[in-house]
Design a protein around this motif. Structure first.
Motif, PDB file in Angstrom:
ATOM      1  N   ARG A  55       1.423  -2.848  -8.340  1.00 57.02           N
ATOM      2  CA  ARG A  55       2.630  -2.061  -7.253  1.00 57.02           C
ATOM      3  C   ARG A  55       3.548  -3.264  -7.229  1.00 57.02           C
ATOM      4  N   ILE A  56       3.452  -4.274  -7.013  1.00 58.40           N
ATOM      5  CA  ILE A  56       4.678  -5.403  -6.742  1.00 58.40           C
ATOM      6  C   ILE A  56       5.535  -5.484  -7.986  1.00 58.40           C
ATOM      7  N   ILE A  57       5.020  -5.401  -9.219  1.00 57.09           N
ATOM      8  CA  ILE A  57       5.702  -5.452 -10.650  1.00 57.09           C
ATOM      9  C   ILE A  57       6.477  -4.311 -10.683  1.00 57.09           C
ATOM     10  N   HIS A  58       5.528  -3.141 -10.423  1.00 57.41           N
ATOM     11  CA  HIS A  58       6.544  -1.845 -10.461  1.00 57.41           C
ATOM     12  C   HIS A  58       7.826  -1.937  -9.648  1.00 57.41           C
ATOM     13  N   ILE A  59       7.618  -2.389  -8.538  1.00 55.54           N
ATOM     14  CA  ILE A  59       8.860  -2.354  -7.562  1.00 55.54           C
ATOM     15  C   ILE A  59       9.999  -3.288  -8.367  1.00 55.54           C
ATOM     16  N   ALA A  60       9.523  -4.453  -9.080  1.00 55.55           N
ATOM     17  CA  ALA A  60      10.631  -5.159  -9.552  1.00 55.55           C
ATOM     18  C   ALA A  60      11.169  -4.512 -10.647  1.00 55.55           C
ATOM     19  N   ARG A  61      10.427  -3.558 -11.624  1.00 57.53           N
ATOM     20  CA  ARG A  61      11.131  -2.859 -12.506  1.00 57.53           C
ATOM     21  C   ARG A  61      11.931  -1.839 -11.955  1.00 57.53           C
ATOM     22  N   GLY A 107      -3.686 -15.073  -8.220  1.00 55.54           N
ATOM     23  CA  GLY A 107      -4.279 -14.094  -8.934  1.00 55.54           C
ATOM     24  C   GLY A 107      -5.896 -14.213  -8.735  1.00 55.54           C
ATOM     25  N   ASP A 108      -6.716 -13.603  -9.390  1.00 53.00           N
ATOM     26  CA  ASP A 108      -8.280 -13.763  -9.308  1.00 53.00           C
ATOM     27  C   ASP A 108      -8.755 -15.031 -10.160  1.00 53.00           C
ATOM     28  N   TYR A 154      -3.692 -14.670  -0.311  1.00 52.80           N
ATOM     29  CA  TYR A 154      -3.226 -13.525   0.505  1.00 52.80           C
ATOM     30  C   TYR A 154      -1.699 -13.246   0.237  1.00 52.80           C
ATOM     31  N   MET A 155      -1.254 -13.735  -0.920  1.00 49.87           N
ATOM     32  CA  MET A 155       0.244 -13.519  -1.062  1.00 49.87           C
ATOM     33  C   MET A 155       0.594 -11.966  -1.406  1.00 49.87           C
ATOM     34  N   LYS A 156      -0.384 -11.588  -1.784  1.00 54.05           N
ATOM     35  CA  LYS A 156      -0.243  -9.908  -2.251  1.00 54.05           C
ATOM     36  C   LYS A 156      -0.412  -8.950  -0.953  1.00 54.05           C
ATOM     37  N   SER A 157      -1.054  -9.633   0.168  1.00 58.14           N
ATOM     38  CA  SER A 157      -1.340  -8.744   1.296  1.00 58.14           C
ATOM     39  C   SER A 157      -0.051  -8.494   2.162  1.00 58.14           C
ATOM     40  N   GLY A 158      -0.311  -7.661   3.130  1.00 56.46           N
ATOM     41  CA  GLY A 158       0.892  -7.662   3.977  1.00 56.46           C
ATOM     42  C   GLY A 158       0.883  -8.900   5.096  1.00 56.46           C
ATOM     43  N   ILE A 159       1.511  -8.940   5.947  1.00 64.66           N
ATOM     44  CA  ILE A 159       1.679 -10.160   6.896  1.00 64.66           C
ATOM     45  C   ILE A 159       0.383 -10.298   7.956  1.00 64.66           C
ATOM     46  N   ASP A 160      -0.119  -9.084   8.277  1.00 65.88           N
ATOM     47  CA  ASP A 160      -1.198  -8.824   9.210  1.00 65.88           C
ATOM     48  C   ASP A 160      -2.443  -9.867   8.463  1.00 65.88           C
ATOM     49  N   ALA A 174      -0.791  -8.247 -14.464  1.00 66.53           N
ATOM     50  CA  ALA A 174      -1.271  -7.409 -13.212  1.00 66.53           C
ATOM     51  C   ALA A 174      -2.656  -6.524 -13.142  1.00 66.53           C
ATOM     52  N   ASN A 175      -3.565  -7.391 -12.685  1.00 63.70           N
ATOM     53  CA  ASN A 175      -5.155  -7.109 -12.817  1.00 63.70           C
ATOM     54  C   ASN A 175      -5.430  -5.992 -11.780  1.00 63.70           C
ATOM     55  N   ASP A 176      -4.725  -5.785 -11.009  1.00 60.79           N
ATOM     56  CA  ASP A 176      -5.082  -5.162  -9.447  1.00 60.79           C
ATOM     57  C   ASP A 176      -3.953  -4.164  -8.984  1.00 60.79           C
TER      58      ASP A 176
END
Lengths: 170, 424
Positions: B80-86, B370-371, A23-29, B73-75
């Motif tokens: 989005r997270i990688i894009h923010i870093a770039r 990841g998955d 869930y590290m990708k998710s928000g804190i909720d 970055a498969n999803d």
């Protein structure tokens, strides 16, 4: 601080169970809903605002991910008590404004006890048993940050002061 | 008055704190020489906080950003997270940005960013890896990193030093990973007491840089703030090879007789391959305890266990043999650079011929973000650092930690297997 229910865990509660990687990708909720589910599946659904999480040795071992203390705070946990904390987790908890109190007698608190934690005084009152437990004081510079609400509000204050006085460096 | 003798850690911290000397237990504020972040705890977390404060970074030239956790970055969320870093590195003026080149702890020294005597923070718990180069480097969370980015400073309680002293010579198919698992077994997860571990002795001097990185990488597994090795000729040769020479490297040494919190002695010549059973690195024991346990997966990966030296260890065991038919054998080289060396020298071909499934140069299954995850009741043996419950997948999965030698031997046998059998 008001009293809360004590949720008692054992040694080495790790950051992977506090903040699962899935869930590290998710928000804190979303993350908070899965906090501790691998060891105590009902925790996130039952914990109430003002409750206290109690561990034994080395609470928060593992990762630097501050979602671990953040998830507990998000669920309303008011304070953490343990015989010892993993150093990195301890810094993260205080940085987020979540008091983490070292208490050699943490093992005397039973799951479900009503406790009141006073980080300033370094004291835990166990309302269920009538015991008062002494804690190690939080170092002065960290207590100051905790009073401000954590590192972010602490920095906001510093920056505001700097802008007022026109100092170039923090 | 004569100045008290100091350990290497104290000397580095004193320099960073602008002091002649510091004593263990003192709380000091240090100027940070370098701050490293990855995609997870880095830009996506610090960017909104910087905006909220209306603050800029203190020095973009002292910041390194490396993407590794959400790759591939498969999803949408990972992208989005990688894009923010770039985007953020451009906005902040950070030029030391390494995107998709490998795991931060392995890429950082390869770029020549580390040298002895530096005071460094990293936004990841395995940041002590940098201690292999005689730097004082430790991990911090995202908010603490934000504080560093805004002020260029961080507070520290000056650590005591715990000396981990390895005499003798490692036997065949025994490695730094086995040394660290043995340490986890002896000290437990909190034996390091958030102090500094310094590794020394003949067996340490004999180790190449990447094996020293494995030692320092796992210092957090015993609860230390960092681990470090005093620089020597091996350090100097490595620094020269990556263009980080011209430093005053070998002058960074502790004073003889500086007080220690503890002095742990080990004999490398009697060390057996170690295996840590689920769900803690502290469950380490000589391999005999677990030999024969059937496995589903053998995984060579992560900053701890997939550097070029680790890949070579695995290849030495495999040497033309194949992984057992029922085993998923996975190799994720820790960096593109390490993978390129492995390809050039033939190491990679040995792994592929053994049936290895090659994964990206990223944290992958080890981080569990990841998955690609371990399934229900899956039994894995891995060259990674942590086997906490559910870290790499289902809470019912079972992860045994071991050296790359042991992971490769177990892949062949289809069960946990002593790698020394392949060196007779």
């Amino acid at each position: 601080m008001n009293s809360g229910r004590a949720w008692v865990f054992g040694d080495n509660v790790d950051t992977d169970v506090l903040a699962p990687g899935k869930y590290m990708k998710s928000g804190i909720d979303e993350m908070a809903r899965h906090c501790l589910e691998a060891v105590e599946p009902g925790f996130a659904g039952s914990v109430r605002s003002g409750d206290v999480v109690v561990g034994r040795r080395n609470f928060g071992t593992g990762s630097s991910r501050e979602q671990a203390p953040q998830a507990l705070k998000h669920l309303g946990v008011a304070a953490l008590v343990a015989e010892s904390f993993a150093g990195l987790f301890y810094r993260n908890a205080l940085n987020l404004g979540l008091p983490a109190v070292v208490c050699a007698d943490a093992g005397r608190i039973r799951d479900g006890d009503r406790v009141r934690v006073d980080p300033e005084a370094g004291r835990i009152e166990n309302l269920s048993t009538g015991q008062t437990l002494a804690c190690e004081p939080i170092p002065a510079h960290l207590m100051q940050m905790l009073r401000d609400g954590g590192l972010m509000p602490h920095l906001e204050k510093r920056l505001a002061r700097q802008r007022e006085t026109g100092e170039s460096r923090l | 008055m004569t100045m008290a003798t100091q350990t290497l850690s104290q000397k580095i911290i004193a320099r960073a704190a602008g002091r002649k000397s510091v004593a263990p237990g003192e709380i000091v504020t240090c100027r940070v020489d370098l701050a490293m972040m990855h995609d997870s705890g880095g830009p996506r977390r610090v960017k909104p906080m910087l905006e909220k404060l209306g603050a800029k970074v203190w020095d973009p030239d002292k910041i390194v950003v490396i993407t590794d956790h959400y790759l591939p970055a498969n999803d949408d969320e990972s992208r989005r997270i990688i894009h923010i870093a770039r985007e953020w590195v451009k906005e902040a003026g950070v030029t030391r940005f390494h995107d998709g080149e490998g795991i931060c702890h392995v890429v950082l020294p390869q770029k020549g960013y580390l040298h002895p005597g530096m005071f460094v923070v990293g936004g990841d718990s395995h940041s002590p890896t940098g201690g292999a180069f005689g730097a004082y480097m430790f991990g911090v969370g995202a908010t603490e990193m934000l504080g560093v980015l805004v002020t260029g400073e961080i507070w520290l309680k000056v650590p005591h030093t715990i000396l981990v002293d390895w005499s003798g010579k490692l036997g065949p198919a025994v490695s730094a990973k086995d040394m660290m698992l043995a340490l986890c077994g002896r000290l437990g997860l909190d034996g390091g007491q958030y102090q500094a571990i310094q590794y020394a002795g003949d067996a340490i001097s004999a180790l190449p840089m990447q094996e020293r990185m494995t030692l320092c990488n796992m210092a957090p597994e015993v609860g230390a703030q960092t681990g470090l090795v005093a620089p020597d000729a091996v350090t100097r040769d490595f620094l020269e090879s990556v263009g980080a020479s011209g430093t005053d490297g070998e002058t960074w040494q502790g004073d003889p007789g500086a007080p220690l919190l503890a002095h742990h002695r080990f004999d490398a010549s009697t060390l057996e391959p170690q295996v840590a059973a689920p769900h803690s690195p502290a469950n380490a024991a000589p391999i005999g305890r677990h030999a024969g346990t059937r496995i589903d997966t053998a995984y060579i990966g992560a900053c701890t266990g997939a550097k070029i030296e680790d890949l070579r260890m695995a290849a030495r065991v495999l040497g033309g043999r194949r992984a057992a038919a029922h085993v998923r054998f996975v190799v994720a080289p820790a960096s593109a650079h390490d993978q390129a060396i492995a390809a050039r020298e033939g190491t990679l071909q040995i792994l592929v011929d053994a049936g290895a499934e090659l994964l990206a140069n990223s944290c992958g299954i080890c981080a569990g973000y990841g998955d690609d995850r371990l399934g229900e009741n899956e039994v894995a043996i891995t060259s990674t650092a942590r086997n906490f419950k559910g870290r790499m997948g289902a809470a019912s999965s079972q992860v045994y930690l071991a050296s790359p030698y042991t992971v490769a031997a177990s892949a062949i046998a289809g069960k946990i297997c002593d790698p020394r059998e392949f060196f007779k």
